[in-house]
Write a protein that holds these residues in place. Structure first.
Motif, mmCIF file in Angstrom:
data_model
loop_
_atom_site.group_PDB
_atom_site.id
_atom_site.type_symbol
_atom_site.label_atom_id
_atom_site.label_comp_id
_atom_site.label_asym_id
_atom_site.label_seq_id
_atom_site.Cartn_x
_atom_site.Cartn_y
_atom_site.Cartn_z
ATOM 1 N N ASP A 8 -2.779 -9.301 103.428
ATOM 2 C CA ASP A 8 -3.547 -8.181 103.970
ATOM 3 C C ASP A 8 -2.912 -6.855 103.562
ATOM 4 O O ASP A 8 -3.609 -5.862 103.345
ATOM 5 C CB ASP A 8 -3.623 -8.288 105.498
ATOM 6 C CG ASP A 8 -4.714 -7.388 106.079
ATOM 7 O OD1 ASP A 8 -5.833 -7.398 105.528
ATOM 8 O OD2 ASP A 8 -4.441 -6.689 107.060
ATOM 9 N N HIS A 9 -1.594 -6.843 103.430
ATOM 10 C CA HIS A 9 -0.872 -5.630 103.039
ATOM 11 C C HIS A 9 -1.275 -5.199 101.630
ATOM 12 O O HIS A 9 -1.624 -4.029 101.391
ATOM 13 C CB HIS A 9 0.631 -5.907 103.087
ATOM 14 C CG HIS A 9 1.474 -4.774 102.610
ATOM 15 N ND1 HIS A 9 1.635 -3.613 103.331
ATOM 16 C CD2 HIS A 9 2.217 -4.627 101.468
ATOM 17 C CE1 HIS A 9 2.439 -2.791 102.665
ATOM 18 N NE2 HIS A 9 2.794 -3.381 101.535
ATOM 19 N N PHE A 26 -4.471 -3.055 102.947
ATOM 20 C CA PHE A 26 -4.702 -2.620 104.319
ATOM 21 C C PHE A 26 -4.761 -1.097 104.427
ATOM 22 O O PHE A 26 -5.654 -0.547 105.072
ATOM 23 C CB PHE A 26 -3.603 -3.159 105.230
ATOM 24 C CG PHE A 26 -3.597 -2.529 106.593
ATOM 25 C CD1 PHE A 26 -4.523 -2.902 107.559
ATOM 26 C CD2 PHE A 26 -2.670 -1.546 106.925
ATOM 27 C CE1 PHE A 26 -4.537 -2.311 108.810
ATOM 28 C CE2 PHE A 26 -2.670 -0.948 108.165
ATOM 29 C CZ PHE A 26 -3.600 -1.340 109.114
ATOM 30 N N LYS A 29 -7.965 0.425 103.358
ATOM 31 C CA LYS A 29 -9.061 0.233 104.304
ATOM 32 C C LYS A 29 -9.096 1.370 105.334
ATOM 33 O O LYS A 29 -10.158 1.711 105.848
ATOM 34 C CB LYS A 29 -8.902 -1.104 105.032
ATOM 35 C CG LYS A 29 -9.062 -2.322 104.154
ATOM 36 C CD LYS A 29 -8.828 -3.598 104.963
ATOM 37 C CE LYS A 29 -8.905 -4.838 104.077
ATOM 38 N NZ LYS A 29 -8.617 -6.086 104.854
#
Length: 218
Positions: A8-9, A26, A29
Motif C-alpha cells: 500500500d505504501h 498511499f 492517494k
C-alpha cells in the motif's frame, strides 16, 4: 501484515514481461501529487541501498510466502554469570544461510552474513526501515491532512451558524441516491486518537543502538 503495508505504501504493478504498467502509492492517494510518488520511490531506494537487514527481511518474507518457515531451531533459557553477578534471559533464533539459499533466497543478498544469521538483527533493521517509510508518508501528507481538517471544521461551523445551534454530529450524505447514503461525518472528535498515536510514535527507535548479547548464547 508487513507485505500488505509495504504494497500500500508503494507498489509497481508489472505485466508478465516484467514491464511496469501501473504504480500505486498511499501518499499519492491523499495528495494526488506525482512528485510525491517520486519522493517515496527515491526514499525506498535509499533504504534498500543502506539497510541490508531490510533487504534480507524482504527476502525472508518471500521465502515464507513461497517456500517454508525459515526458523529451524532456537535457543531459550536463563543463565547466570556468577563472576560479575549478572543474569541473562536467552532467546536466540539463528537462521541457516545455506538453507535459505536452497529455499530460493538470493545468495548475493546474504553476502554480508556468516553461516548463521541472527533473526533478531534482521527483524530490528526491517522494522526500522518500515518505520522510516511510515514517517516519510506522514510528513508528505501532513499539509493535506491539516487543510482537510480545517475544511471540515469550517463547514461544521457554517452549518451551526446557519441553524443557530450546536450539533453533536453532522453527516454528509449523497443526495444523488434514493436513500441518501451516508458518506462521512463532520465530527472530528475521533481524530484525537490519530493525534494521540502520532504523538506516541513521533520518533524512530533504532534498535541497532541496543546490544543483542542477552538474546545470544552467552
Amino acid at each position: 501484515m508487513s507485505k500488505l503495508y509495504l504494497d500500500d505504501h508503494y507498489r509497481e504493478h508489472k505485466n508478465k514481461d516484467g514491464d511496469i504498467v501501473k504504480t500505486t502509492c498511499f501518499v499519492n492517494k491523499i495528495t494526488d501529487s506525482d512528485n510525491d510518488i517520486e519522493k517515496i520511490k527515491t526514499h525506498r531506494e535509499e533504504i534498500f541501498n543502506e539497510n541490508p537487514e531490510y533487504v534480507v527481511g524482504c527476502q525472508l518474507r518471500n521465502y515464507v510466502q513461497h517456500a517454508s518457515l525459515p526458523v529451524r531451531t532456537f535457543t531459550s533459557g536463563f543463565r547466570t554469570r556468577p563472576e560479575d553477578n549478572q543474569n541473562f534471559a536467552v532467546f536466540h533464533v539463528p537462521l541457516d544461510k545455506q538453507a535459505l539459499i536452497d529455499g530460493g533466497v538470493k545468495k548475493n543478498k546474504l553476502s554480508n552474513y556468516g553461516d548463521k544469521i541472527d533473526l533478531h538483527e534482521i527483524m530490528d533493521g526491517y522494522i526500522y526501515a518500515i518505520s522510516e517509510m511510515h514517517l516519510k508518508s506522514r510528513s508528505l501528507v501532513k499539509n493535506q491532512m491539516d487543510e482537510s481538517i480545517e475544511v471540515i471544521n469550517a463547514k461544521r461551523r457554517q452549518v451551526e451558524l446557519e441553524y443557530d445551534c450546536l450539533l453533536d454530529d453532522i453527516d454528509v450524505v449523497d443526495t444523488a441516491t434514493e436513500k441518501g447514503n451516508r458518506l462521512f461525518s463532520l465530527n472530528l472528535e475521533w481524530f484525537s486518537v490519530v493525534k494521540h498515536l502520532q504523538s506516541k510514535n513521533s520518533h524512530l527507535l533504532n534498535f541497532k543502538r541496543f546490544t543483542h548479547i542477552p538474546y545470544q548464547q552467552v
